[in-house]
Design a protein around this motif. Structure first.
Motif, short mmCIF file in Angstrom:
data_model
loop_
_atom_site.label_atom_id
_atom_site.label_comp_id
_atom_site.label_asym_id
_atom_site.label_seq_id
_atom_site.Cartn_x
_atom_site.Cartn_y
_atom_site.Cartn_z
N SER A 114 -3.84 3.54 -1.97
CA SER A 114 -3.79 2.55 -3.04
C SER A 114 -3.24 1.23 -2.51
CB SER A 114 -2.88 3.07 -4.16
OG SER A 114 -2.85 2.15 -5.22
N TYR A 115 -3.89 0.14 -2.90
CA TYR A 115 -3.45 -1.21 -2.53
C TYR A 115 -3.20 -2.02 -3.79
CZ TYR A 115 -5.16 -0.47 2.22
OH TYR A 115 -5.35 0.00 3.48
N THR A 116 -2.21 -2.89 -3.72
CA THR A 116 -1.99 -3.89 -4.75
C THR A 116 -1.76 -5.22 -4.07
OG1 THR A 116 -1.01 -2.28 -6.25
CG2 THR A 116 -0.62 -4.61 -6.75
N PHE A 117 -2.56 -6.24 -4.42
CA PHE A 117 -2.36 -7.59 -3.90
C PHE A 117 -1.37 -8.32 -4.79
CE2 PHE A 117 -6.29 -7.74 -1.23
CZ PHE A 117 -5.69 -8.30 -0.11
N TYR A 161 0.83 -1.20 0.00
CA TYR A 161 0.00 0.00 0.00
C TYR A 161 0.86 1.25 0.00
CZ TYR A 161 1.28 -0.58 4.87
OH TYR A 161 1.99 -0.78 6.03
N ASN A 162 0.26 2.35 -0.43
CA ASN A 162 0.89 3.65 -0.31
C ASN A 162 -0.17 4.74 -0.41
OD1 ASN A 162 0.53 3.37 -3.15
ND2 ASN A 162 2.03 4.97 -3.46
N CYS A 214 -4.06 -5.30 5.25
CA CYS A 214 -2.70 -5.31 4.68
C CYS A 214 -1.64 -5.70 5.71
CB CYS A 214 -2.37 -3.95 4.08
SG CYS A 214 -2.44 -2.60 5.27
N PHE A 215 -2.01 -5.76 6.98
CA PHE A 215 -1.04 -6.15 8.01
C PHE A 215 -0.77 -7.65 8.00
CE2 PHE A 215 -2.64 -2.38 10.81
CZ PHE A 215 -1.95 -1.48 10.02
N ASP A 216 -1.67 -8.43 7.40
CA ASP A 216 -1.56 -9.89 7.42
C ASP A 216 -1.76 -10.47 6.02
OD1 ASP A 216 -1.43 -10.13 10.35
OD2 ASP A 216 -3.51 -9.44 10.28
N GLU A 217 -1.23 -11.67 5.82
CA GLU A 217 -1.46 -12.39 4.58
C GLU A 217 -2.93 -12.80 4.54
OE1 GLU A 217 1.62 -15.15 2.82
OE2 GLU A 217 0.16 -16.61 3.57
N LEU A 270 -12.88 -6.87 3.37
CA LEU A 270 -11.67 -6.58 4.13
C LEU A 270 -11.72 -5.14 4.64
CD1 LEU A 270 -9.14 -8.19 1.64
CD2 LEU A 270 -10.24 -9.27 3.61
N PRO A 271 -11.65 -4.95 5.96
CA PRO A 271 -11.77 -3.60 6.52
C PRO A 271 -10.42 -2.87 6.65
CG PRO A 271 -11.75 -5.19 8.28
CD PRO A 271 -11.67 -5.98 7.00
N VAL A 272 -10.53 -1.55 6.60
CA VAL A 272 -9.43 -0.65 6.92
C VAL A 272 -10.00 0.40 7.86
CG1 VAL A 272 -7.72 1.00 6.06
CG2 VAL A 272 -8.36 -0.97 4.67
N VAL A 273 -9.36 0.59 9.02
CA VAL A 273 -9.77 1.61 9.98
C VAL A 273 -8.63 2.62 10.05
CG1 VAL A 273 -10.49 2.09 12.34
CG2 VAL A 273 -11.07 -0.12 11.28
#
Length: 189
Positions: free
Chosen positions: A168-171, A111-112, A129-132, A143-146
């Motif tokens: 932005s996220y990339t898996f 992420y960035n 994004c903290f975990d696989e 999938l949540p983001v707080v």
């Protein structure tokens, strides 16, 4: 003319420098990640354990971007493409992900934040994004983001003209776990 002891000292000094440079080369990536997480450099968001203590006066538009690296059979998108967020306000957003494959898959999200300076003020309390992430065949997940935007951004002159941020996220497909060797060595006779 230099003696043999001088040549040995010079050779040892050169070997020491080479070893130090090699060690720094291996340590560069982890040290860079630590630096980015600590400073927000390169748009790296901060990690927080709780929401902001105060609310600010400014509202910024936060956009959400979702990408999947080639070769990963996932569909990934934000449930809300953008929203207005007041500084200091704790917000929860969700991303939908679906495994399009007929097999179990796993992935990690990178992420960035853009513009990069916004990473210093973008604080994540919880994030997928903290975990696989693991998904079964044709499985779907939310999938949540707080997060919150630090009210301190209001005092930063470089943020004065920034009206919006993009998270932005990339898996990327997870690297396969190394299988433990189960073979038992048979003694030769």
């Amino acid at each position: 003319m230099p003696d043999a002891a001088h040549h040995r000292r010079t050779a040892l000094a050169v070997l020491g420098i080479v070893a130090a440079m090699l060690g720094l080369a291996y340590a560069a990536v982890p040290l860079y990640r630590v630096f980015c997480r600590a400073t927000g450099y390169g748009g790296t968001p901060q990690v927080a354990t709780a929401g902001a203590a105060t609310r600010g006066a400014r509202t910024l538009n936060v956009r959400f971007d979702a990408n999947v690296a080639p070769g990963l059979p996932w569909r990934f998108e934000p449930e809300t493409p953008e929203m207005a967020v007041r500084t200091g306000q704790t917000v929860t957003v969700f991303f939908k992900v679906r495994n399009m494959a007929g097999r179990d898959t796993a992935a990690n999200a990178q992420y960035n934040i853009t513009p990069d300076i916004g990473g210093f003020y973008f604080n994540k309390i919880a994030c997928f994004c903290f975990d696989e992430q693991h998904l079964g065949p044709d499985e779907t997940a939310e999938l949540p983001v707080v997060f919150f935007l630090d009210p301190k951004l209001e005092a930063d002159p470089t943020m004065k003209d920034v009206d919006s941020l993009t998270l932005s996220y990339t898996f990327f497909a997870a690297k396969p776990a190394k299988a433990a060797s189960t073979a038992v060595a048979t003694p030769k006779l």
